[in-house]
Design a protein around this motif. Structure first.
Motif, PDB file in Angstrom:
ATOM      1  N   GLU A  16       0.744  -1.074  -0.033  1.00 26.85           N
ATOM      2  CA  GLU A  16      -0.022  -0.019   0.037  1.00 26.85           C
ATOM      3  C   GLU A  16       0.893   1.363  -0.022  1.00 26.85           C
ATOM      4  N   ALA A  17       2.210   1.244   0.609  1.00 27.81           N
ATOM      5  CA  ALA A  17       2.979   2.394   0.700  1.00 27.81           C
ATOM      6  C   ALA A  17       3.816   2.573  -0.583  1.00 27.81           C
ATOM      7  N   ARG A  18       3.804   1.712  -1.716  1.00 29.09           N
ATOM      8  CA  ARG A  18       4.365   1.791  -2.985  1.00 29.09           C
ATOM      9  C   ARG A  18       4.069   2.999  -3.397  1.00 29.09           C
ATOM     10  N   GLY A  27      11.641  -6.543  -0.467  1.00 30.03           N
ATOM     11  CA  GLY A  27      11.094  -7.767   0.025  1.00 30.03           C
ATOM     12  C   GLY A  27       9.888  -8.130  -0.949  1.00 30.03           C
ATOM     13  N   ARG A  28       9.788  -9.517  -1.031  1.00 30.43           N
ATOM     14  CA  ARG A  28       8.645 -10.005  -1.732  1.00 30.43           C
ATOM     15  C   ARG A  28       7.479 -10.182  -0.978  1.00 30.43           C
ATOM     16  N   GLU A  29       7.788 -10.740   0.445  1.00 26.77           N
ATOM     17  CA  GLU A  29       6.810 -11.216   1.276  1.00 26.77           C
ATOM     18  C   GLU A  29       5.552 -10.098   1.609  1.00 26.77           C
ATOM     19  N   GLN A  30       4.417 -10.327   1.718  1.00 28.35           N
ATOM     20  CA  GLN A  30       3.429  -9.486   2.063  1.00 28.35           C
ATOM     21  C   GLN A  30       3.083  -9.538   3.764  1.00 28.35           C
ATOM     22  N   VAL A  31       3.002  -8.383   4.149  1.00 29.68           N
ATOM     23  CA  VAL A  31       2.987  -8.237   5.569  1.00 29.68           C
ATOM     24  C   VAL A  31       1.863  -7.747   5.783  1.00 29.68           C
ATOM     25  N   VAL A  32       0.823  -8.099   6.648  1.00 29.01           N
ATOM     26  CA  VAL A  32      -0.314  -7.609   7.192  1.00 29.01           C
ATOM     27  C   VAL A  32      -0.210  -7.050   8.599  1.00 29.01           C
ATOM     28  N   LEU A  33      -0.314  -5.651   8.515  1.00 30.32           N
ATOM     29  CA  LEU A  33      -0.378  -4.922   9.901  1.00 30.32           C
ATOM     30  C   LEU A  33      -1.698  -4.638  10.191  1.00 30.32           C
ATOM     31  N   VAL A  34      -2.039  -4.829  11.549  1.00 34.55           N
ATOM     32  CA  VAL A  34      -3.317  -4.541  12.111  1.00 34.55           C
ATOM     33  C   VAL A  34      -3.412  -3.321  13.217  1.00 34.55           C
ATOM     34  N   PHE A  39      -8.227  -2.230  11.398  1.00 33.68           N
ATOM     35  CA  PHE A  39      -7.885  -1.704   9.967  1.00 33.68           C
ATOM     36  C   PHE A  39      -6.392  -2.578   9.519  1.00 33.68           C
ATOM     37  N   GLU A  40      -6.494  -3.109   8.420  1.00 36.89           N
ATOM     38  CA  GLU A  40      -5.422  -3.837   7.993  1.00 36.89           C
ATOM     39  C   GLU A  40      -4.492  -3.132   6.760  1.00 36.89           C
ATOM     40  N   ARG A  41      -3.012  -3.229   7.050  1.00 33.96           N
ATOM     41  CA  ARG A  41      -2.348  -2.645   6.084  1.00 33.96           C
ATOM     42  C   ARG A  41      -1.605  -3.622   5.413  1.00 33.96           C
ATOM     43  N   TRP A  42      -1.488  -3.692   4.161  1.00 36.04           N
ATOM     44  CA  TRP A  42      -0.935  -4.716   3.423  1.00 36.04           C
ATOM     45  C   TRP A  42       0.365  -3.908   2.891  1.00 36.04           C
ATOM     46  N   LEU A  43       1.545  -4.487   3.390  1.00 34.35           N
ATOM     47  CA  LEU A  43       2.822  -3.935   2.937  1.00 34.35           C
ATOM     48  C   LEU A  43       3.981  -4.781   2.704  1.00 34.35           C
ATOM     49  N   CYS A  44       4.965  -4.353   2.241  1.00 32.17           N
ATOM     50  CA  CYS A  44       6.106  -5.076   1.928  1.00 32.17           C
ATOM     51  C   CYS A  44       7.115  -5.075   3.061  1.00 32.17           C
ATOM     52  N   PRO A  45       8.033  -5.780   3.371  1.00 33.60           N
ATOM     53  CA  PRO A  45       8.830  -5.955   4.581  1.00 33.60           C
ATOM     54  C   PRO A  45       9.409  -4.710   5.010  1.00 33.60           C
ATOM     55  N   ALA A  46      10.098  -3.663   3.959  1.00 31.34           N
ATOM     56  CA  ALA A  46      10.580  -2.668   4.381  1.00 31.34           C
ATOM     57  C   ALA A  46       9.553  -1.498   5.019  1.00 31.34           C
TER      58      ALA A  46
END
Length: 84
Positions: A16-18, A27-34, A39-46
């Motif tokens: 989402e921050a791209r 990083g390629r892995e998808q990270v989901v922070l809540v 509210f969920e944020r789908w982000l790269c590791p960085a």
């Protein structure tokens, strides 16, 4: 004749921050922070590491794979590529 459906390949959402003009994702892995509000944020590791370090209310969702959490910790704490 088979009733089996062909497997669906769903693409994981992009970070989402791209930024389209200056991609800073790492990083390629998808990270989901809540957040506390759910509210969920789908982000790269960085981007997840930067956000996670600055907002102590964020937590990792169960949707986040362990490899993605490892990638965030390496981004956050400078985990060198050394493996044992």
């Amino acid at each position: 004749m088979s009733n089996a459906h062909p497997p669906r390949k769903s693409r994981a959402p992009e970070c989402e921050a791209r930024e389209a003009e200056r991609p800073t994702c790492d990083g390629r892995e998808q990270v989901v922070l809540v957040g506390l509000d759910g509210f969920e944020r789908w982000l790269c590791p960085a981007h997840a590491a930067a956000l996670w370090l600055t907002d102590p209310t964020l937590r990792f969702s169960a949707k986040t794979r362990p490899q993605a959490i490892t990638a965030v910790m390496q981004q956050a704490f400078g985990g060198g590529g050394e493996r044992r």
